[in-house]
Write an enzyme that holds these catalytic residues in place. Structure first.
Site, PDB file in Angstrom:
ATOM      1  N   LYS A  56       1.266  -2.085   5.733  1.00 56.34           N
ATOM      2  CA  LYS A  56       1.624  -1.293   5.711  1.00 56.34           C
ATOM      3  C   LYS A  56       3.225  -1.702   6.651  1.00 56.34           C
ATOM      4  O   LYS A  56       3.827  -1.284   7.254  1.00 56.34           O
ATOM      5  CB  LYS A  56       0.937  -0.442   6.946  1.00 56.34           C
ATOM      6  CG  LYS A  56      -0.341   0.382   6.496  1.00 56.34           C
ATOM      7  CD  LYS A  56       0.326   1.576   5.912  1.00 56.34           C
ATOM      8  CE  LYS A  56      -0.659   2.560   5.338  1.00 56.34           C
ATOM      9  NZ  LYS A  56      -1.880   2.226   4.362  1.00 56.34           N
TER      10      LYS A  56
HETATM   11  C1  LIG Z   1      -2.748   2.344   3.435  1.00 56.22           C
HETATM   12  C2  LIG Z   1      -3.501   1.302   2.705  1.00 56.22           C
HETATM   13  C3  LIG Z   1      -3.781   1.964   1.017  1.00 56.22           C
HETATM   14  C4  LIG Z   1      -3.626   3.511   1.032  1.00 56.22           C
HETATM   15  O1  LIG Z   1      -1.938   3.231   0.653  1.00 56.22           O
HETATM   16  P1  LIG Z   1      -1.007   5.323   0.731  1.00 56.22           P
HETATM   17  O2  LIG Z   1       0.036   4.720   0.915  1.00 56.22           O
HETATM   18  O3  LIG Z   1      -1.696   5.617   1.612  1.00 56.22           O
HETATM   19  O4  LIG Z   1      -1.781   5.232  -0.863  1.00 56.22           O
HETATM   20  C5  LIG Z   1      -4.634   1.507   0.760  1.00 56.22           C
HETATM   21  N1  LIG Z   1      -5.253   0.282   1.141  1.00 56.22           N
HETATM   22  C6  LIG Z   1      -4.418  -0.243   2.375  1.00 56.22           C
HETATM   23  C7  LIG Z   1      -5.590  -1.261   2.497  1.00 56.22           C
HETATM   24  C8  LIG Z   1      -4.721   0.886   3.282  1.00 56.22           C
HETATM   25  O5  LIG Z   1      -3.800   0.222   4.613  1.00 56.22           O
END
Ligand SMILES: *Cc1c(COP(=O)(O)O)cnc(C)c1O
Length: 443
Positions: free
Chosen positions: A94
């Site tokens: 993120k």
């Molecule tokens: C947010 C997240 C996901 C999922 O990603 P999306 O974009 O919501 O599909 C997978 N793994 C981790 C570690 C995350 O923080």
């Protein structure tokens, strides 16, 4: 970017997909991440941010990553690769989008001499990334809603120990879908939305998806694109990450397969297998950032895969809200199936994958990456590389990793005192009125 959700409740998408010609791609191979990021994102901005300003914000956003390559690619088997997306300040993918998004938002607000109330629902990692990014924002007040007692301790503390006056954490008595529904409801309350200048940084915000396209292009170029096709397996929750892979393909990257990896919250895997998107309740797993039912960004894929049929998408989303399910029209299902595959990994197989991968390669996977890598191994194609997106550092989920292989991964030095820092957060019921009052009282 500033408005997040569209006024009619829908999601923004570009009117058309910009394409990167093969010659441009060839010239970008081996270039620094920040240079590639500019080349990939600029076509979406149509000059709304001057090139020099955009490059400055990109440089600043990725300077704080602890790896010179920003998102290094690591080989784990003959034709299996990991794209490490966890070298940012909160150890999850993120950060890649959020570090840039805050700079773009602050820059835009400064030009308008205005401020914004930024709201964000999190299953754990988005919140931490948002807090880390926005704690130095001079123009935004951030509210983060996380599901009470359903995020890991490291995840919670990354959100609740920032001690910045413009950051407010709320633990909602409910699950992630409840948090996401509250955020959507606040956006759909036009009077409130205008009153507080509401903005959102979940992956419903198109700018986040765009920032994520960059590392797909980076990985594909590194492994031989545009001459050679590559495939990706993505640990999926809200569908924001994998949607960026779809966009990369629209821009001209030769992606053969995009594999949706789910944990036991397998609504997307079932939808691809049966044609029916059907909610059945969320269960808590050791990969909590994927404990999601309603994948917001799937709506964007449906729109494009249906030949941009907004009426159809509107009908399907209304049906989902009313009855908890909808049937994928045959044409849409076929279109999705031409590029996307899917798989599901249960808890035991996730633990086994962490253990066997450590034994075979010395690499410690976090549980989300392990869910995906287990599925990547069953979708191999000897003629093209498979790249699994490694979405979090194993130290974010020490309990699951220790349970799997007996090793408790230590947090990097910068988090040495994380478990001792004082926390600030408010526990609130899943009640929109209470939430509105809370926001008004804090801004
Ligand atoms: C947010 C997240 C996901 C999922 O990603 P999306 O974009 O919501 O599909 C997978 N793994 C981790 C570690 C995350 O923080």
């Amino acid at each position: 970017m500033l408005s997040g959700l569209a006024r009619d409740g829908g999601l923004y998408v570009p009117a058309e997909w910009p394409r990167l010609p093969d010659a441009t791609l060839e010239a970008l191979r081996g270039r620094p991440y920040a240079e590639l990021a500019h080349a990939v994102m600029a076509p979406f901005l149509h000059g709304s941010v001057p090139a020099v300003e955009l490059q400055r914000m990109i440089d600043e956003a990725y300077r704080g990553f602890d790896h010179a390559a920003v998102t290094p690619l690591v080989q784990v088997d003959s034709n299996q690769w990991l794209l490490e997306l966890f070298h940012g300040p909160t150890l999850a993918f993120k950060d890649v989008a959020m570090q840039l998004l805050v700079r773009l938002i602050d820059w835009s607000l400064a030009r308008r001499s205005s401020r914004a109330t930024v709201i964000c629902a999190t299953s754990g990692d988005t919140g931490g990334a948002a807090v880390e990014a926005f704690k130095t924002s001079s123009r935004c007040t951030l509210f983060v809603l996380h599901p009470h007692k359903r995020v890991s301790e490291v995840q919670r503390r990354q959100m609740t120990t920032a001690s910045a006056a413009n950051i407010h954490n709320v633990a909602i008595e409910g699950n992630f879908d409840d948090c996401q529904a509250m955020v959507k409801a606040l956006f759909n309350d036009a009077a409130f939305r205008d009153r507080v200048a509401l903005s959102g940084v979940n992956s419903i915000n198109w700018a986040r998806v765009v920032a994520q396209v960059v590392y797909y292009v980076f990985a594909a170029l590194s492994l031989g694109a545009p001459a050679r096709g590559v495939s990706f397996t993505v640990p999926t929750g809200n569908f924001g990450n994998i949607l960026a892979g779809y966009v990369a393909r629209k821009m001209g990257i030769p992606i053969r397969r995009l594999v949706i990896a789910t944990n036991s919250n397998d609504i997307l895997d079932r939808a691809l297998a049966t044609g029916r998107y059907e909610t059945s309740g969320v269960t808590s797993t050791i990969s909590p950032s994927m404990d999601i039912e309603v994948s917001s960004n799937f709506e964007r894929l449906l729109f494009d895969a249906s030949g941009r049929d907004a009426r159809l998408v509107f009908r399907l989303m209304r049906e989902l809200k009313k009855s908890g399910s909808f049937q994928l029209p045959a044409k849409v299902r076929a279109s999705v199936g031409r590029l996307f595959s899917s798989g599901r990994t249960d808890e035991q197989a996730t633990l086994d994958t962490i253990r066997t991968t450590l034994a075979a390669t010395g690499t410690l996977l976090d549980p989300h990456t392990a869910v995906a890598y287990a599925i990547a191994r069953t979708h191999t194609d000897p003629t093209s590389p498979m790249i699994t997106l490694a979405t979090a550092h194993p130290a974010k989920f020490p309990d699951a990793v220790e349970k799997a292989c007996g090793i408790r991964p230590g947090l990097p030095k910068k988090f040495a005192d994380l478990l001792d820092r004082p926390e600030t957060f408010e526990v609130l019921p899943k009640d929109l009125d209470v939430m509105r009052k809370f926001i008004l009282s804090r801004i």
